[in-house]
Design an enzyme around this catalytic site. Structure first.
Site, PDB file in Angstrom:
ATOM      1  N   ASN A  13      43.205  38.238  32.468  1.00 37.62           N
ATOM      2  CA  ASN A  13      43.905  37.157  33.418  1.00 37.62           C
ATOM      3  C   ASN A  13      43.483  35.914  32.686  1.00 37.62           C
ATOM      4  OD1 ASN A  13      44.982  35.512  35.123  1.00 37.62           O
ATOM      5  ND2 ASN A  13      43.634  36.101  36.728  1.00 37.62           N
ATOM      6  N   LYS A  15      44.532  32.902  33.250  1.00 38.91           N
ATOM      7  CA  LYS A  15      44.661  31.997  34.386  1.00 38.91           C
ATOM      8  C   LYS A  15      45.323  30.706  33.679  1.00 38.91           C
ATOM      9  CE  LYS A  15      40.490  33.546  36.490  1.00 38.91           C
ATOM     10  NZ  LYS A  15      39.523  33.416  37.477  1.00 38.91           N
ATOM     11  N   HIS A  99      46.481  37.387  43.779  1.00 41.66           N
ATOM     12  CA  HIS A  99      45.393  36.867  43.234  1.00 41.66           C
ATOM     13  C   HIS A  99      44.692  35.792  44.399  1.00 41.66           C
ATOM     14  CE1 HIS A  99      42.184  35.209  40.796  1.00 41.66           C
ATOM     15  NE2 HIS A  99      42.117  36.292  39.807  1.00 41.66           N
ATOM     16  N   GLU A 101      43.071  33.297  43.952  1.00 41.72           N
ATOM     17  CA  GLU A 101      43.193  32.016  43.626  1.00 41.72           C
ATOM     18  C   GLU A 101      44.668  31.396  44.139  1.00 41.72           C
ATOM     19  OE1 GLU A 101      42.339  31.882  39.496  1.00 41.72           O
ATOM     20  OE2 GLU A 101      40.169  32.088  39.958  1.00 41.72           O
ATOM     21  N   GLU A 171      39.110  42.785  43.877  1.00 46.21           N
ATOM     22  CA  GLU A 171      38.334  41.638  43.408  1.00 46.21           C
ATOM     23  C   GLU A 171      37.730  40.766  44.257  1.00 46.21           C
ATOM     24  OE1 GLU A 171      40.329  40.249  39.418  1.00 46.21           O
ATOM     25  OE2 GLU A 171      41.023  39.052  40.844  1.00 46.21           O
ATOM     26  N   GLY A 177      34.783  34.407  38.673  1.00 47.98           N
ATOM     27  CA  GLY A 177      34.433  33.211  37.960  1.00 47.98           C
ATOM     28  C   GLY A 177      32.879  32.721  38.290  1.00 47.98           C
ATOM     29  N   SER A 217      33.845  39.004  37.248  1.00 53.66           N
ATOM     30  CA  SER A 217      32.702  38.457  36.304  1.00 53.66           C
ATOM     31  C   SER A 217      32.434  39.783  35.516  1.00 53.66           C
ATOM     32  CB  SER A 217      31.501  38.075  36.894  1.00 53.66           C
ATOM     33  OG  SER A 217      31.763  36.766  37.555  1.00 53.66           O
TER      34      SER A 217
HETATM   35  C1  PEP Z   1      39.935  37.117  37.670  1.00 56.10           C
HETATM   36  O1  PEP Z   1      40.309  35.890  37.479  1.00 56.10           O
HETATM   37  O2  PEP Z   1      40.794  37.931  37.997  1.00 56.10           O
HETATM   38  C2  PEP Z   1      38.607  37.467  37.466  1.00 56.10           C
HETATM   39  C3  PEP Z   1      38.035  38.530  37.551  1.00 56.10           C
HETATM   40  O3  PEP Z   1      37.967  36.367  36.687  1.00 56.10           O
HETATM   41  P1  PEP Z   1      36.481  36.416  36.239  1.00 56.10           P
HETATM   42  O4  PEP Z   1      36.532  37.593  35.334  1.00 56.10           O
HETATM   43  O5  PEP Z   1      36.459  35.012  35.403  1.00 56.10           O
HETATM   44  O6  PEP Z   1      35.681  36.442  37.568  1.00 56.10           O
END
Ligand code: PEP
Length: 257
Positions: A13, A15, A99, A101, A171, A177, A217
């Site tokens: 992803n 972003k 998501h 975000e 998630e 992040g 992460s």
């Molecule tokens: C995401 O944005 O779906 C995500 C898991 O980001 P990160 O791997 O940076 O935590």
């Protein structure tokens, strides 16, 4: 992972990172260094403006292109929005929906998440439905209740036949992040609970064959442990998908026998 019953999917992803020029360079590098074994599916969810270039370069390759959002209507006066049909026309195969975000920063509700799931499925796209708790919810011990609610709301009206095309990504918001990855046990516990929810909604066969990813992460250091969990069928990967070498390492791990 349990490759006997379901697909392992490693999805990046991006972003709001990478111009179309940067996307091209990334895709060319990744394509040229993929492992021969095809034990996992690979998806790159890129910004809208990178879709044409990525689609062109990845046509007939084993890397599928994904988007990160869509609007639920087919067309209309919705300035700045993109429909599912527009994505499908660019050979997009997957789309991230709900998501955290988008839920948090752009006020997406469970109702619009549900509408987007239907729009994606009606256009032949595979939604990657994101669910997950924040830190307060985890501390309060209501993670499972929240996730049960999110899944019921997002999948309302989705038929068993359509469910075969849905991917779920667990998630935890506190892990996205932040570098604070969920432990393999935490990830495994919630992914297994999600499979239990699907079993109640759709029966054992569909639950067993649904890909449930972990995201938050995930990187080349922790991927092996996370993917070793029976119910973690891949990763939705943000930060670690931005570097082709790191992303490739995760793909290699998911490909191991
Ligand atoms: C995401 O944005 O779906 C995500 C898991 O980001 P990160 O791997 O940076 O935590």
């Amino acid at each position: 992972m349990n490759r006997k019953y379901r697909k392992t999917i490693i999805a990046g992803n991006w972003k709001m990172y990478k111009t179309a020029t940067e996307a091209k360079a990334f895709v060319e590098q990744l394509k040229s260094s993929l492992p021969r074994a095809k034990r996992c599916s690979i998806v790159l969810c890129v910004p809208y403006v990178d879709l044409p270039a990525a689609g062109k370069l990845l046509k007939d390759s084993r890397i599928a292109v994904g988007a990160q959002n869509l609007h639920w209507e087919e067309q209309g006066p919705f300035t700045g929005e993109i429909s599912a049909n527009m994505l499908a026309d660019l050979d997009v195969k997957y789309v991230i929906i709900g998501h955290s975000e988008r839920r948090g920063l752009f006020y997406e509700s469970d109702l619009t998440v549900n509408k987007k799931i239907h729009a994606a499925l009606n256009a032949g796209l595979r939604p990657i439905l994101c669910v997950g708790e924040d830190l307060d919810q985890r501390r309060l011990g209501v993670t499972m209740e929240l996730i049960t609610y999110q899944i019921h709301a997002a999948l309302a009206g989705v038929t068993p036949e359509q469910m075969r095309h849905v991917v779920i990504a667990y998630e935890p918001i506190w892990a996205i992040g932040t570098g604070n990855t969920a432990t393999p046990e935490q990830a495994g516990e919630v992914c297994s609970a999600i499979r239990g929810i699907l079993r109640k909604l759709y029966g054992a066969r569909i639950a067993r064959s649904t890909t449930i990813q972990y995201g938050g992460s995930m990187n080349e250091k922790n991927a092996a442990e996370l993917l070793a969990q029976e119910d973690v069928d891949g990763g939705l990967i943000g930060t670690a998908s931005l570097d082709p070498d790191t992303f490739l390492k995760i793909i290699q791990i998911a490909n191991q026998d």
